[in-house]
Structures are given as C-alpha cells and as structure tokens.
Scaffold this motif. Structure first.
Motif, PDB file in Angstrom:
ATOM      1  N   LEU A  12      31.945  48.298  34.306  1.00 14.23           N
ATOM      2  CA  LEU A  12      32.305  49.168  35.218  1.00 14.23           C
ATOM      3  C   LEU A  12      32.277  48.928  36.422  1.00 14.23           C
ATOM      4  CD1 LEU A  12      32.867  52.383  35.452  1.00 14.23           C
ATOM      5  CD2 LEU A  12      30.346  52.686  35.251  1.00 14.23           C
ATOM      6  N   TRP A  13      33.184  49.092  37.402  1.00 14.31           N
ATOM      7  CA  TRP A  13      33.218  48.346  38.632  1.00 14.31           C
ATOM      8  C   TRP A  13      33.281  49.695  39.628  1.00 14.31           C
ATOM      9  CZ3 TRP A  13      37.611  49.292  41.678  1.00 14.31           C
ATOM     10  CH2 TRP A  13      38.761  49.160  40.837  1.00 14.31           C
ATOM     11  N   SER A  14      33.170  49.326  40.928  1.00 16.30           N
ATOM     12  CA  SER A  14      33.379  50.249  41.913  1.00 16.30           C
ATOM     13  C   SER A  14      33.641  49.806  43.358  1.00 16.30           C
ATOM     14  CB  SER A  14      32.421  51.421  42.378  1.00 16.30           C
ATOM     15  OG  SER A  14      31.276  50.857  42.903  1.00 16.30           O
ATOM     16  N   THR A  15      34.376  50.387  44.392  1.00 20.63           N
ATOM     17  CA  THR A  15      34.537  49.860  45.777  1.00 20.63           C
ATOM     18  C   THR A  15      33.844  51.064  46.453  1.00 20.63           C
ATOM     19  OG1 THR A  15      36.505  50.463  46.016  1.00 20.63           O
ATOM     20  CG2 THR A  15      36.327  48.280  45.179  1.00 20.63           C
ATOM     21  N   THR A  20      34.188  47.142  49.724  1.00 16.00           N
ATOM     22  CA  THR A  20      33.361  46.235  49.026  1.00 16.00           C
ATOM     23  C   THR A  20      33.290  46.204  47.661  1.00 16.00           C
ATOM     24  OG1 THR A  20      32.056  45.904  51.097  1.00 16.00           O
ATOM     25  CG2 THR A  20      31.041  45.253  49.036  1.00 16.00           C
ATOM     26  N   PHE A  21      33.363  45.326  46.848  1.00 17.95           N
ATOM     27  CA  PHE A  21      33.499  45.357  45.373  1.00 17.95           C
ATOM     28  C   PHE A  21      32.107  45.130  44.807  1.00 17.95           C
ATOM     29  CE2 PHE A  21      33.895  43.009  41.530  1.00 17.95           C
ATOM     30  CZ  PHE A  21      34.439  43.828  40.422  1.00 17.95           C
ATOM     31  N   ALA A  22      31.839  45.867  43.767  1.00 22.40           N
ATOM     32  CA  ALA A  22      30.445  45.722  43.012  1.00 22.40           C
ATOM     33  C   ALA A  22      30.757  45.982  41.521  1.00 22.40           C
ATOM     34  CB  ALA A  22      29.550  46.760  43.487  1.00 22.40           C
ATOM     35  N   ILE A  23      29.865  45.234  40.790  1.00 20.80           N
ATOM     36  CA  ILE A  23      29.798  45.559  39.383  1.00 20.80           C
ATOM     37  C   ILE A  23      28.592  46.439  38.976  1.00 20.80           C
ATOM     38  CG2 ILE A  23      29.408  44.395  37.047  1.00 20.80           C
ATOM     39  CD1 ILE A  23      32.165  43.951  38.027  1.00 20.80           C
ATOM     40  N   LEU A  24      28.968  47.469  38.219  1.00 19.95           N
ATOM     41  CA  LEU A  24      28.010  48.516  38.087  1.00 19.95           C
ATOM     42  C   LEU A  24      27.344  48.360  36.622  1.00 19.95           C
ATOM     43  CD1 LEU A  24      29.900  51.617  39.481  1.00 19.95           C
ATOM     44  CD2 LEU A  24      28.191  50.191  40.821  1.00 19.95           C
ATOM     45  N   GLN A  25      27.993  48.135  35.802  1.00 16.81           N
ATOM     46  CA  GLN A  25      27.580  47.780  34.548  1.00 16.81           C
ATOM     47  C   GLN A  25      28.439  46.625  33.656  1.00 16.81           C
ATOM     48  OE1 GLN A  25      27.953  51.466  31.940  1.00 16.81           O
ATOM     49  NE2 GLN A  25      26.436  52.688  33.339  1.00 16.81           N
ATOM     50  N   LEU A  40      37.829  43.654  46.595  1.00 16.57           N
ATOM     51  CA  LEU A  40      38.505  43.709  45.140  1.00 16.57           C
ATOM     52  C   LEU A  40      39.549  42.544  45.098  1.00 16.57           C
ATOM     53  CD1 LEU A  40      38.583  44.309  42.227  1.00 16.57           C
ATOM     54  CD2 LEU A  40      39.943  46.363  42.618  1.00 16.57           C
ATOM     55  N   PRO A  41      40.715  42.539  45.775  1.00 14.19           N
ATOM     56  CA  PRO A  41      41.574  41.571  45.874  1.00 14.19           C
ATOM     57  C   PRO A  41      40.848  40.179  45.992  1.00 14.19           C
ATOM     58  CG  PRO A  41      42.588  43.484  46.792  1.00 14.19           C
ATOM     59  CD  PRO A  41      40.982  43.670  46.764  1.00 14.19           C
ATOM     60  N   GLU A  42      40.045  40.076  47.052  1.00 15.76           N
ATOM     61  CA  GLU A  42      39.148  38.741  47.222  1.00 15.76           C
ATOM     62  C   GLU A  42      38.630  38.234  46.021  1.00 15.76           C
ATOM     63  OE1 GLU A  42      36.824  39.997  50.654  1.00 15.76           O
ATOM     64  OE2 GLU A  42      38.691  39.424  51.843  1.00 15.76           O
ATOM     65  N   TRP A  43      37.638  39.310  45.146  1.00 19.95           N
ATOM     66  CA  TRP A  43      36.982  38.819  44.187  1.00 19.95           C
ATOM     67  C   TRP A  43      37.858  38.350  43.081  1.00 19.95           C
ATOM     68  CZ3 TRP A  43      37.104  40.933  39.013  1.00 19.95           C
ATOM     69  CH2 TRP A  43      35.843  40.556  38.282  1.00 19.95           C
ATOM     70  N   VAL A  44      39.209  39.083  42.830  1.00 29.05           N
ATOM     71  CA  VAL A  44      40.081  38.676  41.719  1.00 29.05           C
ATOM     72  C   VAL A  44      40.525  37.291  41.968  1.00 29.05           C
ATOM     73  CG1 VAL A  44      42.379  38.911  41.046  1.00 29.05           C
ATOM     74  CG2 VAL A  44      41.059  40.917  41.277  1.00 29.05           C
ATOM     75  N   ALA A  45      40.845  36.922  43.314  1.00 26.21           N
ATOM     76  CA  ALA A  45      41.212  35.466  43.660  1.00 26.21           C
ATOM     77  C   ALA A  45      40.236  34.249  43.203  1.00 26.21           C
ATOM     78  CB  ALA A  45      41.412  35.494  44.999  1.00 26.21           C
ATOM     79  N   CYS A  96      37.647  54.828  48.232  1.00 29.97           N
ATOM     80  CA  CYS A  96      36.895  54.528  47.387  1.00 29.97           C
ATOM     81  C   CYS A  96      37.375  54.410  45.986  1.00 29.97           C
ATOM     82  CB  CYS A  96      35.721  55.449  47.057  1.00 29.97           C
ATOM     83  SG  CYS A  96      34.613  55.398  48.708  1.00 29.97           S
ATOM     84  N   TYR A  97      37.118  53.303  45.084  1.00 26.18           N
ATOM     85  CA  TYR A  97      37.724  53.276  43.776  1.00 26.18           C
ATOM     86  C   TYR A  97      36.552  52.892  42.610  1.00 26.18           C
ATOM     87  CZ  TYR A  97      42.687  52.804  44.767  1.00 26.18           C
ATOM     88  OH  TYR A  97      44.021  53.319  45.207  1.00 26.18           O
ATOM     89  N   HIS A  98      37.015  53.529  41.539  1.00 29.96           N
ATOM     90  CA  HIS A  98      35.991  53.102  40.242  1.00 29.96           C
ATOM     91  C   HIS A  98      37.083  52.862  39.115  1.00 29.96           C
ATOM     92  CE1 HIS A  98      33.312  56.252  42.126  1.00 29.96           C
ATOM     93  NE2 HIS A  98      32.464  55.045  41.834  1.00 29.96           N
TER      94      HIS A  98
END
Length: 412
Positions: A12-15, A20-25, A40-45, A96-98
């Motif tokens: 489960l993630w959010s921005t 800024t991207f973060a992993i919540l669970q 998020l796009p930078e993390w995917v890269a 914001c995204y989840h």
C-alpha cells in the motif's frame, strides 16, 4: 521470475502534495528499496527491470491530469526475485495519490502456460473474474466474457449489438465515448478509465477499464477494440477507509493534526486582503481530574461528548479538530478579530453546561488561545504555536476566557 515458494508481494503506497512517494504497508517486509524524496515515476525508474519509459510517462501523465492509473511491469526486489506486478493508483486529494502494488507473477505464469495450450487459454477466459469484451468500430458490443453475467447480471444475448456506453452511468458516457473513439481511431489509451456500469438490477458497479485497439495485421487498420474491466469498488472503499483513518481521530471522529495542517495550509493560500485565517486553540479545564477520579474510560466518553458539542456550535464552514489528549483546534475564516472573539465566546459557552458521564454530571470549561493571520508569510505551524501560547496565557488567568496572541513589538 517468481518462485512458487516465495510469498506474493503486496504493498500500500501514497504520495503527498509534493509528490513524494512512500510505502505504507509491505508484505513481505523489506523487499523493496524506497530512497527518500523520490516521486512515484522516479521510484519506478529505480526498480523497473525492463524498458520503463512508456510506463513512467503513463504514470506521470495520469498524475498530471489527476486521473486513476494502472500499469504492469517487471519489478526488481531486494530478495533477488523479479516479480511481475500491477501498480494502480487513485487520486485522494489535491496532488495526492494512494494505491496498491499487486503481485501478478503467478497470474502471468498461468497465462504463459495457457498460451501454449489453446484449451487452457479458453478455460482462463471463460472463468476470469475480469470483464472482457470486444467492440466493433461503431462502438457496439461484438462479444462479452461469461463473467458479465456473473458480475453484472447481463447475458450475452441482451448485450451483444448494443452500444458500449448504453450500460454506463449517464455522467460517465461522454468521457467514455471520447476514450473509446480515440482507441478506435488509432490512439493509445495509457490510463485506466474509471466508469460506473449498470447492473441488470439497476445499481452501478465502479469499474477500471483498459481499452486497446484490434489491428488487422493484413491491412494495418483498426477493426475494433478489446476492453478489460475490473471491479474497483472495494479498492476505492479501502482507500476511502485508509484516508479516513489517516486523517481523523479514532476516538472522536474529528479531523486530526495531519488533516488540520492541510486544511489551514489551504486557508492561508486562498486568503484575501479582506479575510483573516483564525486558529482557536482549546485546552479543557478539569479534564485531568475526570481521568484521575473516574478513569480513562470516563475521560474518553467525556472527550466524545465535548467533540459532539463543539461540532454542533460551529458555523457551516468552520472546522474543529482534535490534536490529542484534551486539546482541540478550530480553524475558521473571519472578517475581523471580532468574528474570532465571537467564535471563542460561543465555544466557551457551549462547554458551560455539565456533561453526563457514566451517570455522573461533570463540569469542564476551556481556555482558548487565538492566532490570526492574513496569509503571506504566515504558516500553519507558526499559527498553532502562537495560538498555543495565547491559550496558556488565558489558562493562567483561571477565568475560563480567551486570549488573542499579540506578537511582541520587536519580533520579526
């Protein structure tokens, strides 16, 4: 690829508003690297095991338009396993995204096996819970998967030949027709389209739909489209529940500190020269005595009763939040300081009547500190600090009144 003995990955993630991207669970734990301050796009890269250009652009485009999205790609994990995953996201507020990361490795292994055997492939299609449909170039259904009947109540005879958009909620038809027309015209639809499709009994189910053109290899012309839809109702409910838990106090149901900060940030950003943003910081008088003499359960009941009474005396656009303990904050837009004083007096008056807690009448009051700002250089953190200081000044007088923060003459 994914080994059957390994646990499937789920996350489960959010921005936040800054992206800024973060992993919540995360399950299993510690299998994904999340360097700080990446979007998020930078993390995917950083974790994409293949050519990530198209996926990264699709995610960035969806976020830029505030749209839901869904992409699949090979994910490099810290345990040495490359997993095939689905990354899905839904907007949850301004900027914001989840969303979720779902392990599709086992599913893709099954698909590869099914492609080797036509019979297995047919079995997969006929038993999938996804809705799979083909449409002609006019946007009418040519065929639908059996799952339409089990999920939507429609049998093929009542659907085939009818326009795709005929089964959608009226408010979703225009943007869905435009998306399908784009696909049939040779365009690419990188994002999942969220629609509400009508069940045979009349209610609507929220679906995330991905559409792709069917190209005749001999002519290169589009001869129709295939649409794959998935019920995302539960995902949306889970995200709403997560957002509720992340932004509201579990005991009282009031907004919490995180929500208050975002709300006051918006008030300060949208303030005008004719309005004041007001924060009223309240600390209950006598709450500790209730906890000490009647127990924490009684204290919790008292906090719930106070919260209900405070909400009842608010103006429609005012907001009351619980910071923790017996501290509450009201955020309001005022025309002048007199408006803020009136709110403070109303709050104090609302708490004068005793509360019945476990059959006992309990009296509490409140000291109220007020900070006022017109935006500009003001910050939520600074206003909270000023209101807190003013509250302590009011509390020191012991008369159950309020105090407006006055910045010292020589302070910046």
């Amino acid at each position: 690829m994914h080994n059957a003995s390994q646990l499937p990955l789920s996350a489960l993630w959010s921005t936040d508003q800054s992206g800024t991207f973060a992993i919540l669970q995360l399950v299993p734990v510690a299998v994904l690297a999340v360097p700080a301050r990446l979007s998020l796009p930078e993390w995917v890269a950083t974790v994409h095991a293949g050519d990530m250009t198209q996926d990264r652009e699709a995610i960035a485009a969806a976020i830029g338009h505030g749209a839901p999205f869904q992409v699949e790609f090979a994910l490099r994990c810290l345990d040495g396993i490359t997993r095939r995953v689905r990354l899905s996201g839904l907007p949850s507020g301004p900027g914001c995204y989840h969303g979720f990361i779902t392990d599709l490795s086992a599913h893709h292994e099954a698909l590869e096996s099914a492609r080797r055997e036509a019979g297995e492939y047919r079995l997969l299609i006929e038993n999938t819970t996804d809705l799979i449909a083909h449409a002609d170039t006019a946007g009418n259904y040519l065929s639908i998967s059996p799952s339409y009947e089990s999920m939507m109540g429609w049998n093929p005879a009542s659907v085939v030949g009818q326009p795709v958009i005929a089964f959608l909620h009226p408010d979703d038809r225009q943007h869905s027709a435009a998306a399908l027309s784009s696909v049939l015209g040779g365009g690419v639809l990188p994002n999942v389209v969220e629609v509400r499709k009508r069940h045979r009994d009349g209610h609507y189910i929220v679906l995330g739909t991905k559409a792709s053109a069917i190209i005749d290899p001999a002519t290169g012309q589009c001869v129709g489209a295939v649409m794959v839809s998935r019920d995302i109702t539960r995902d949306k409910e889970m995200l709403r529940d997560f957002e509720e838990r992340a932004t509201h106090d579990a005991l009282t149901g009031l907004p919490n500190r995180a929500w208050l900060h975002q709300h006051v940030d918006r008030l300060l950003a949208s303030g005008t020269a004719d309005t004041l943003t007001a924060l009223l910081f309240m600390d209950l008088n006598g709450f500790k005595e209730v906890n000490d003499t009647m127990g924490h359960a009684a204290g919790d009941v008292l906090l719930q009763l106070v919260s209900a009474r405070l909400k009842h005396c608010m103006r429609p656009d005012d907001a009351v939040a619980r910071l923790g303990g017996d501290e509450f904050v009201v955020a309001a837009v005022c025309g002048d300081s007199a408006d803020a004083r009136a709110i403070a007096l109303r709050l104090i008056e609302a708490l004068k009547a005793p509360f019945r807690v476990h059959g006992t009448l309990v009296n509490v009051g409140a000291a109220v500190g007020i900070s006022l700002a017109r935006g500009g250089a003001a910050t939520t953190a600074g206003m909270l600090q000023d209101a807190d200081s003013a509250m302590y000044a009011a509390k020191a007088r012991g008369d159950g009144s309020f105090e407006i923060f006055q910045r010292p003459v020589n302070s910046p």
